[in-house]
Scaffold this active site. Structure first.
Site, PDB file in Angstrom:
ATOM      1  N   HIS A 136      12.524  -9.055 -96.418  1.00  0.00           N
ATOM      2  CA  HIS A 136      13.235  -7.925 -95.840  1.00  0.00           C
ATOM      3  C   HIS A 136      14.476  -7.656 -96.680  1.00  0.00           C
ATOM      4  O   HIS A 136      14.945  -8.522 -97.416  1.00  0.00           O
ATOM      5  CB  HIS A 136      13.610  -8.201 -94.386  1.00  0.00           C
ATOM      6  CG  HIS A 136      12.454  -8.084 -93.442  1.00  0.00           C
ATOM      7  ND1 HIS A 136      12.601  -7.761 -92.119  1.00  0.00           N
ATOM      8  CD2 HIS A 136      11.116  -8.232 -93.628  1.00  0.00           C
ATOM      9  CE1 HIS A 136      11.413  -7.718 -91.524  1.00  0.00           C
ATOM     10  NE2 HIS A 136      10.493  -8.011 -92.426  1.00  0.00           N
ATOM     11  N   HIS A 158       6.907 -12.542 -97.924  1.00  0.00           N
ATOM     12  CA  HIS A 158       7.227 -11.334 -97.157  1.00  0.00           C
ATOM     13  C   HIS A 158       8.753 -11.279 -97.036  1.00  0.00           C
ATOM     14  O   HIS A 158       9.363 -12.169 -96.449  1.00  0.00           O
ATOM     15  CB  HIS A 158       6.578 -11.428 -95.773  1.00  0.00           C
ATOM     16  CG  HIS A 158       6.867 -10.268 -94.873  1.00  0.00           C
ATOM     17  ND1 HIS A 158       5.973  -9.233 -94.694  1.00  0.00           N
ATOM     18  CD2 HIS A 158       7.944  -9.972 -94.101  1.00  0.00           C
ATOM     19  CE1 HIS A 158       6.486  -8.359 -93.839  1.00  0.00           C
ATOM     20  NE2 HIS A 158       7.687  -8.791 -93.471  1.00  0.00           N
ATOM     21  N   ARG A 182       1.374  -1.803 -90.348  1.00  0.00           N
ATOM     22  CA  ARG A 182       1.581  -2.806 -89.300  1.00  0.00           C
ATOM     23  C   ARG A 182       3.068  -3.091 -89.097  1.00  0.00           C
ATOM     24  O   ARG A 182       3.696  -2.608 -88.166  1.00  0.00           O
ATOM     25  CB  ARG A 182       0.831  -4.098 -89.646  1.00  0.00           C
ATOM     26  CG  ARG A 182       0.666  -5.059 -88.449  1.00  0.00           C
ATOM     27  CD  ARG A 182       1.864  -5.915 -88.135  1.00  0.00           C
ATOM     28  NE  ARG A 182       2.243  -6.803 -89.234  1.00  0.00           N
ATOM     29  CZ  ARG A 182       3.321  -7.589 -89.201  1.00  0.00           C
ATOM     30  NH1 ARG A 182       4.125  -7.583 -88.164  1.00  0.00           N
ATOM     31  NH2 ARG A 182       3.619  -8.353 -90.245  1.00  0.00           N
ATOM     32  N   ASP A 183       3.680  -3.810 -90.008  1.00  0.00           N
ATOM     33  CA  ASP A 183       5.085  -4.196 -89.836  1.00  0.00           C
ATOM     34  C   ASP A 183       6.004  -2.985 -89.900  1.00  0.00           C
ATOM     35  O   ASP A 183       7.041  -2.950 -89.251  1.00  0.00           O
ATOM     36  CB  ASP A 183       5.468  -5.212 -90.911  1.00  0.00           C
ATOM     37  CG  ASP A 183       6.784  -5.900 -90.622  1.00  0.00           C
ATOM     38  OD1 ASP A 183       7.192  -5.946 -89.452  1.00  0.00           O
ATOM     39  OD2 ASP A 183       7.421  -6.387 -91.565  1.00  0.00           O
ATOM     40  N   ASN A 207      12.039  -3.655 -94.275  1.00  0.00           N
ATOM     41  CA  ASN A 207      11.226  -4.299 -95.301  1.00  0.00           C
ATOM     42  C   ASN A 207      11.674  -3.809 -96.673  1.00  0.00           C
ATOM     43  O   ASN A 207      12.326  -2.767 -96.798  1.00  0.00           O
ATOM     44  CB  ASN A 207       9.752  -3.933 -95.101  1.00  0.00           C
ATOM     45  CG  ASN A 207       9.155  -4.580 -93.872  1.00  0.00           C
ATOM     46  OD1 ASN A 207       8.888  -5.768 -93.847  1.00  0.00           O
ATOM     47  ND2 ASN A 207       8.934  -3.778 -92.839  1.00  0.00           N
ATOM     48  N   CYS A 216      11.178  -6.724 -87.561  1.00  0.00           N
ATOM     49  CA  CYS A 216      10.678  -7.446 -86.386  1.00  0.00           C
ATOM     50  C   CYS A 216      11.415  -7.010 -85.128  1.00  0.00           C
ATOM     51  O   CYS A 216      12.641  -7.169 -85.053  1.00  0.00           O
ATOM     52  CB  CYS A 216      10.842  -8.956 -86.593  1.00  0.00           C
ATOM     53  SG  CYS A 216      10.296  -9.923 -85.166  1.00  0.00           S
TER      54      CYS A 216
END
Length: 313
Positions: A214, A212, A15-16, A254, A245
């Site tokens: 980065h 979460h 996903r991300d 990430n 993002c």
């Protein structure tokens, strides 16, 4: 037999990781990648997001991926939903977990979701009602993600008081738990410790278990260490460190799943993940996306001679 783990790694690459990657990864390759990650022992995978295809064509196959992943034993299947409509589409295929992001920076919220804080909270209440219509055993966990919690590329500083306010409001609106998200790569270890302690004091430790992070400024694993110090037990990561993002300029990267697994296992913390199979999953990803650069020190250097991971291999 299911292994006991100390720290849960939630793989967000499908996903991300993929949402900001230009080449479209074929659905068959995504399924093979998800299979390989699960075979390596990754306990939770965020397989996609229920957003309009026109906005993120990379994630148009999310419903199919949820249906596929649901058949993998012992895997928690997670998705991101931006609003009630996305949640309704998700509920049709029954993921185990849904995350709705609320950007503490309202400027980012308007850019990312086109909604104010109040509008996002209304969406959360609608999602809660939709979940509660299901039989108890079929209800997915609802997480509210506090995005841009540590700073915003659009607004700059995000007050800690606003983070606490939004955390309380998300729980009141019907979230089962909340998560801290360093959407823009601004976080410092001190912030991670302070914000976690403050939220635990306000809402109880069960309200916040995950983070979460980065690695935009190289702070990712340092922030993991801070998270462990204050009792967080779930950490998001992306294979090869891909992603970021698309609505937060400069916030790429990430933390790398492979490096995170090595960090935790070298500390004697069980992740349940097999290194050889994890590296095999990385090879599948690289083959499917040959023009995309993958990051990570551990896959390149290999495991140290004589290294004994905490998880039986």
């Amino acid at each position: 037999m299911v292994q006991t783990i100390d720290i849960e790694i939630s793989e967000v690459g499908p996903r991300d990781g993929l949402q900001s990657i230009e080449p479209i990864m074929q659905t068959k390759d995504k399924k093979a990648w998800i299979n390989a990650l699960a075979a390596a022992g990754v306990p939770e995978i965020e397989v996609g997001s229920f957003v309009p295809q026109s906005l993120l064509p990379q994630l148009a196959d999310t419903a199919e991926l949820v249906s596929h992943a649901r058949h993998i034993d012992s895997l928690t299947v997670a998705v991101l939903v931006p609003n009630l409509k996305g949640a309704q589409n998700a509920l049709a295929v029954r993921p185990h977990k849904m995350t709705i992001p609320l950007s503490v920076s309202e400027t980012h919220s308007l850019k990312n979701l086109r909604r104010t804080h109040d509008q996002v909270l209304d969406e959360v209440r609608g999602i809660r009602a939709a979940i509660d219509e299901l039989e108890t055993a079929e209800r997915p966990k609802l997480e509210g993600s506090l995005s841009t919690a540590f700073g915003c590329t659009l607004e700059g500083d995000v007050p800690a008081s606003k983070v606490l306010e939004m955390a309380e409001k998300l729980m009141a609106a019907g979230c089962d738990e909340i998560g801290l998200s360093d959407t823009t790569g601004f976080a410092s270890p001190r912030q991670v410790r302070d914000y976690t302690r403050n939220i635990h004091q306000l809402l109880g430790p069960k309200a916040l278990a995950g983070i979460h992070l980065h690695n935009t400024r190289g702070q990712g694993l340092a922030n993991v260490m801070a998270a462990l110090e204050v009792g967080l037990t779930t950490v998001d990561a992306s294979m090869g460190g891909i992603g970021g993002c698309p609505f937060a300029p400069g916030a790429s990267g990430n933390i790398v799943t492979e490096d995170l697994v090595f960090l935790l296992e070298s500390m004697g913390l069980k992740t349940g993940i097999n290194f050889e199979k994890l590296f095999a999953a990385r090879q599948l990803l690289q083959k499917a996306l040959p023009t995309v650069e993958l990051f990570g020190f551990t896959p390149l250097a290999g495991l140290p001679k004589g290294f004994s991971p905490a998880t039986p291999q």
